[in-house]
Design a protein around this motif. Structure first.
Motif, PDB file in Angstrom:
ATOM      1  N   TYR A  30     -44.263  17.090 -10.547  1.00 46.30           N
ATOM      2  CA  TYR A  30     -44.787  17.092 -11.860  1.00 46.30           C
ATOM      3  C   TYR A  30     -44.035  17.857 -12.896  1.00 46.30           C
ATOM      4  O   TYR A  30     -43.807  17.313 -14.089  1.00 46.30           O
ATOM      5  N   GLY A  50     -54.979   6.702 -16.321  1.00 49.80           N
ATOM      6  CA  GLY A  50     -55.352   7.344 -15.036  1.00 49.80           C
ATOM      7  C   GLY A  50     -55.380   8.713 -15.066  1.00 49.80           C
ATOM      8  O   GLY A  50     -54.996   9.335 -14.022  1.00 49.80           O
ATOM      9  N   LYS A  55     -54.423  16.722 -15.356  1.00 54.41           N
ATOM     10  CA  LYS A  55     -53.632  17.630 -14.836  1.00 54.41           C
ATOM     11  C   LYS A  55     -52.099  17.345 -15.459  1.00 54.41           C
ATOM     12  O   LYS A  55     -51.467  18.220 -16.096  1.00 54.41           O
ATOM     13  N   GLU A  74     -59.383   6.880 -18.342  1.00 54.21           N
ATOM     14  CA  GLU A  74     -59.828   7.293 -16.855  1.00 54.21           C
ATOM     15  C   GLU A  74     -61.185   6.505 -16.775  1.00 54.21           C
ATOM     16  O   GLU A  74     -62.135   6.401 -17.527  1.00 54.21           O
ATOM     17  N   LYS A  79     -64.523  12.813 -14.236  1.00 55.24           N
ATOM     18  CA  LYS A  79     -63.003  13.448 -14.257  1.00 55.24           C
ATOM     19  C   LYS A  79     -62.415  13.358 -15.633  1.00 55.24           C
ATOM     20  O   LYS A  79     -61.943  14.133 -16.138  1.00 55.24           O
ATOM     21  N   VAL A 102     -61.037   0.790 -17.358  1.00 50.90           N
ATOM     22  CA  VAL A 102     -60.190   0.733 -15.847  1.00 50.90           C
ATOM     23  C   VAL A 102     -59.192  -0.548 -16.202  1.00 50.90           C
ATOM     24  O   VAL A 102     -59.297  -1.427 -17.036  1.00 50.90           O
ATOM     25  N   LEU A 103     -57.873  -0.035 -15.708  1.00 51.94           N
ATOM     26  CA  LEU A 103     -56.676  -0.613 -16.177  1.00 51.94           C
ATOM     27  C   LEU A 103     -56.431  -1.815 -15.280  1.00 51.94           C
ATOM     28  O   LEU A 103     -57.058  -1.947 -14.038  1.00 51.94           O
ATOM     29  N   GLY A 120     -49.499   9.336 -13.910  1.00 49.90           N
ATOM     30  CA  GLY A 120     -49.312  10.132 -12.828  1.00 49.90           C
ATOM     31  C   GLY A 120     -50.111   9.982 -11.469  1.00 49.90           C
ATOM     32  O   GLY A 120     -51.305   9.937 -11.317  1.00 49.90           O
ATOM     33  N   SER A 121     -49.278   9.356 -10.560  1.00 49.32           N
ATOM     34  CA  SER A 121     -49.846   8.847  -9.259  1.00 49.32           C
ATOM     35  C   SER A 121     -50.902   8.007  -9.312  1.00 49.32           C
ATOM     36  O   SER A 121     -52.265   8.459  -8.844  1.00 49.32           O
TER      37      SER A 121
HETATM   38  C1  LIG Z   1     -54.344  10.042  -7.979  1.00 49.06           C
HETATM   39  S1  LIG Z   1     -55.414  10.136  -9.310  1.00 49.06           S
HETATM   40  C2  LIG Z   1     -54.155  10.908 -10.423  1.00 49.06           C
HETATM   41  C3  LIG Z   1     -54.842  11.451 -11.681  1.00 49.06           C
HETATM   42  C4  LIG Z   1     -53.916  12.123 -12.673  1.00 49.06           C
HETATM   43  N1  LIG Z   1     -53.033  11.085 -13.374  1.00 49.06           N
HETATM   44  C5  LIG Z   1     -53.177  13.313 -11.932  1.00 49.06           C
HETATM   45  O1  LIG Z   1     -51.762  12.970 -11.692  1.00 49.06           O
HETATM   46  O2  LIG Z   1     -53.613  14.244 -11.491  1.00 49.06           O
HETATM   47  C6  LIG Z   1     -55.561   8.389  -9.659  1.00 49.06           C
HETATM   48  C7  LIG Z   1     -56.700   8.329 -11.008  1.00 49.06           C
HETATM   49  O3  LIG Z   1     -56.664   7.028 -11.345  1.00 49.06           O
HETATM   50  C8  LIG Z   1     -57.631   6.437 -11.609  1.00 49.06           C
HETATM   51  N2  LIG Z   1     -57.976   5.086 -11.569  1.00 49.06           N
HETATM   52  C9  LIG Z   1     -58.375   4.502 -10.414  1.00 49.06           C
HETATM   53  N3  LIG Z   1     -58.407   3.040 -10.707  1.00 49.06           N
HETATM   54  C10 LIG Z   1     -57.987   2.998 -12.045  1.00 49.06           C
HETATM   55  C11 LIG Z   1     -57.745   2.005 -12.868  1.00 49.06           C
HETATM   56  N4  LIG Z   1     -57.763   0.880 -12.495  1.00 49.06           N
HETATM   57  N5  LIG Z   1     -57.162   2.167 -14.129  1.00 49.06           N
HETATM   58  C12 LIG Z   1     -56.956   3.519 -14.544  1.00 49.06           C
HETATM   59  N6  LIG Z   1     -57.297   4.632 -13.730  1.00 49.06           N
HETATM   60  C13 LIG Z   1     -57.562   4.325 -12.404  1.00 49.06           C
HETATM   61  C14 LIG Z   1     -58.629   7.516 -10.588  1.00 49.06           C
HETATM   62  O4  LIG Z   1     -59.958   7.442 -10.895  1.00 49.06           O
HETATM   63  C15 LIG Z   1     -57.813   8.648 -10.592  1.00 49.06           C
HETATM   64  O5  LIG Z   1     -58.543   9.674 -11.284  1.00 49.06           O
END
Ligand SMILES: C[S@@+](CC[C@H](N)C(=O)[O-])C[C@H]1O[C@@H](n2cnc3c(N)ncnc32)[C@H](O)[C@@H]1O
Length: 217
Positions: A30, A50, A55, A74, A79, A102-103, A120-121
């Motif tokens: 990061y 997302g 973070k 998100e 969250k 939701v993306l 991020g991930s």
């Molecule tokens: C592994 S976490 C990473 C969170 C943050 N970006 C980080 O770096 O700490 C993945 C995040 O993507 C969100 N997520 C899941 N499906 C998604 C979607 N279709 N569109 C956007 N976000 C989504 C989840 O709720 C989760 O908070």
């Protein structure tokens, strides 16, 4: 069936448990993500896609305290609220915009506003979590990336840190979905309409990609 490389005992000993970066290295990745970014200032509108608990955008806001606006996208309400509160504590309420969405599922999203998208991930864990075939997974990644492209102003940049599949994690298009390899992810970024795709950091299975929404499209 494992990839043939794993059948070679010397190669196995070199790679067993060392081909992946491991979660303990995440702060380092990061930090590298942050270092890869262009300067961010008062004229910038950053969208954290997302965002989770915020973070990544919190790191950005620590480094670039004058950032104009941060939009947090998100789907998870709790969250999202945590991310909003975290960012608002650093930047004030007026510079933080939470958006529950939701993306990749054709949600209505603000078009052409952001000067920088940070991810991020998100794409790889979601592609695994959705299930289905690898073909479905790739198609979802392209849809999600095309929506991120639409969030950006023409000429603006996307930065994405992901944990990718390794080259030996091959699988047929009709087989079960999995994380994409770096090349598959680059292909998806291009298919979503981005230009100038570049890997700006890589450590084992962790990569940071940058890509630009073309200035004229
Ligand atoms: C592994 S976490 C990473 C969170 C943050 N970006 C980080 O770096 O700490 C993945 C995040 O993507 C969100 N997520 C899941 N499906 C998604 C979607 N279709 N569109 C956007 N976000 C989504 C989840 O709720 C989760 O908070």
């Amino acid at each position: 069936m494992p990839h043939p490389y794993w059948e070679h005992p010397d190669w196995y000993d070199v790679h067993d448990n060392t081909s992946v970066a491991g979660p303990d290295r995440e702060p380092e990745h990061y930090r590298e993500f942050l270092i890869a970014l262009p300067p961010v200032g008062a004229d910038d509108h950053v969208v954290d896609v997302g965002a989770g608990t915020g973070k990544l955008s919190d790191l950005l806001a620590q480094a670039y305290r004058d950032v104009g606006l941060v939009t947090l996208i998100e789907p998870n309400e709790r969250k999202l609220e945590r991310a909003r509160a975290r960012l608002a504590a650093r930047l004030g309420d007026a510079r933080v915009r939470p958006l529950r969405a939701v993306l990749g599922e054709a949600a209505r999203l603000p078009a052409g506003e952001a000067t920088l998208a940070i991810v991020g991930s998100v794409l790889m864990p979601v592609v695994v979590g959705r299930g289905g075939t690898l073909r479905d997974g790739r198609a979802w990644v392209v849809r999600a990336l095309a929506e991120i492209r639409s969030l950006l102003r023409p000429g603006a940049w996307l930065y994405d840190v992901e944990t990718v599949a390794m080259p030996w994690d091959v699988g047929a298009a009709e087989g079960p979905t999995r994380r994409l390899t770096p090349l598959e992810l680059v292909d998806a970024v291009v298919a979503a309409g981005f230009d100038a795709v570049e890997c700006v950091y890589r450590f084992r299975d962790r990569i940071v990609l940058k890509a630009q929404r073309p200035p004229d499209r």
